[in-house]
Design an enzyme around this catalytic site. Structure first.
Site, PDB file in Angstrom:
ATOM      1  N   SER A 109       0.831  -1.204   0.000  1.00  0.00           N
ATOM      2  CA  SER A 109       0.000   0.000   0.000  1.00  0.00           C
ATOM      3  C   SER A 109       0.872   1.265   0.000  1.00  0.00           C
ATOM      4  O   SER A 109       1.660   1.460  -0.920  1.00  0.00           O
ATOM      5  CB  SER A 109      -0.960  -0.056   1.194  1.00  0.00           C
ATOM      6  N   ASP A 205      -2.391  14.048  12.832  1.00  0.00           N
ATOM      7  CA  ASP A 205      -2.524  15.377  12.216  1.00  0.00           C
ATOM      8  C   ASP A 205      -1.806  15.437  10.872  1.00  0.00           C
ATOM      9  O   ASP A 205      -2.357  15.930   9.882  1.00  0.00           O
ATOM     10  CB  ASP A 205      -1.971  16.464  13.154  1.00  0.00           C
ATOM     11  N   HIS A 264      -7.122  -6.374   0.757  1.00  0.00           N
ATOM     12  CA  HIS A 264      -6.021  -5.422   0.584  1.00  0.00           C
ATOM     13  C   HIS A 264      -4.800  -5.816   1.420  1.00  0.00           C
ATOM     14  O   HIS A 264      -3.668  -5.649   0.996  1.00  0.00           O
ATOM     15  CB  HIS A 264      -6.513  -4.020   0.968  1.00  0.00           C
TER      16      HIS A 264
END
Length: 283
Positions: A109, A205, A264
Site C-alpha cells: 500500500s 494530524d 487489501h
C-alpha cells in the site's frame, strides 16, 4: 540462517535539501552476499506487521530481512512532511547506513508507493521490486482511509483506565463509523499509553493533512528496468485493470499476480500464499 534481530534508531544526515528522519527498524541476520529483503508497511501499519513473515522468510531464504517503521508511524519520529519524496529519502539514507543496497524492496500500500518511487529514483539500490496491492496511480476511489482518520480523531478515552478498558472504549467509539471489525482491530494496534493517557501512536494530524498526497503518486517520466511483481488481492479493488497501462509504462517488465481470497492486507489474509509468491519471484 537468521539470528539475532537488531532494533535501533539511526541518526542520519539530511541530504539534498530534504531532511530525513532516523527510522526505527529491525534487521534479521542472514547471508551478506545476497540482496536483503526490505519490508515497508502501509498507512497506519508498522514494522511488526511483518514480524512472523520476516522471521519465516529469513529462515527459508537465508537472507537478511529488514522491517522498517515509516516516518509518523510505529517507533519512528514524527514529522510534518508526509510526502513520498521524504519517505523515499528516509529509506535511501537507512539503506546506505546499513549497507543494504541493492536490495529486494517489498512494499504494501503506502509502503509500496514509497518502494516504487525509490526504484524509479535510484534503480541501482533496488535489485527487484514487489508492490503489494497498490499501483503508481491515485487510489482515492478505493480508499476509506479519510473516513478512518475522521473516526480516530473523535476517540475520547478517560485518563487512568486499563489497557483492555481503553481498547474496548476505543473500539466501541470507532464501531459507529467503521463497521469492519478487522479494520478496527488493525487501527487499534496504534493505541498506546503515554504518561497514563491513551493516544494514537501515528501522527494523525500529519496523516490527515497529507491524505490526498498519500493516496496519490508523484508523476514520473523515467521507468524502472528491474524485475517487478505487482501482487494483488483477489478480493481487493485497489488495483483495477485501468491501472495496468501506467504500471507497464513505469515498470516495463512487471508481472501481475493475484492471490485468491485475499483482500487489501494480503500478508494478513493469506500469509502462506504471500510468502510463496515472494519465494517464487526470488527464484
Amino acid at each position: 540462517m537468521a539470528t539475532n534481530p537488531g532494533t535501533s534508531r539511526l541518526i542520519v544526515p539530511a541530504q539534498r535539501g530534504r531532511r530525513s528522519v532516523p527510522l526505527s527498524y529491525t534487521l534479521l541476520d542472514g547471508e551478506a552476499a545476497r540482496p536483503a529483503l526490505v519490508f515497508l508497511h502501509g498507512l497506519f501499519g508498522c514494522k511488526t506487521n511483518f514480524n512472523s513473515i520476516a522471521k519465516a522468510l529469513a529462515r527459508q531464504t537465508g537472507r537478511r530481512v529488514l522491517t522498517v517503521d515509516a516516518r509518523n508511524h510505529g517507533d519512528s519520529p514524527h514529522s510534518p512532511d508526509m510526502s513520498y519524496e521524504a519517505m523515499s529519502q528516509d529509506l535511501q539514507d537507512l539503506l546506505s547506513q546499513l549497507g543494504l543496497g541493492p536490495c529486494v524492496l517489498i512494499g504494501h500500500s503506502m509502503g509500496g508507493k514509497t518502494a516504487m518511487l525509490l526504484a524509479l529514483q535510484r534503480p541501482e539500490l533496488v535489485e527487484r521490486l514487489i508492490a503489494v496491492d497498490i499501483s503508481p496511480v491515485n487510489t482515492t476511489s478505493s480508499s476509506d482511509f479519510p473516513a478512518y482518520m475522521a473516526a480516530m480523531k473523535t476517540i475520547d478515552i478517560p485518563d487512568k483506565v486499563s489497557r483492555s478498558s481503553a481498547r474496548k472504549l476505543a473500539d466501541k467509539q470507532l464501531s459507529s463509523l467503521i463497521q469492519d471489525m478487522a479494520v478496527r482491530q488493525f487501527l487499534l494496534t496504534n493505541l498506546v499509553e503515554v504518561d497514563g493517557r491513551f493516544v494514537w501512536r501515528v501522527n494523525l494530524d500529519a496523516l490527515a493533512q497529507h491524505v490526498n498526497k498519500i493516496l496519490a503518486f508523484p508523476p514520473r517520466q523515467e521507468s524502472y528496468p528491474g524485475p517487478t511483481l505487482f501482487l494483488l488481492g483477489g478480493n481487493s479493488e485497489f488495483v483495477p485493470p485501468s491501472h495496468h497501462p501506467e504500471i507497464r509504462r513505469l515498470f516495463p517488465v512487471a508481472q501481475i499476480q493475484t492471490v485468491p481470497d485475499a483482500g487489501h492486507w494480503i500478508h494478513a489474509d493469506r500469509p502462506q500464499d504471500f510468502m510463496a509468491a515472494i519465494r517464487g519471484f526470488l527464484a
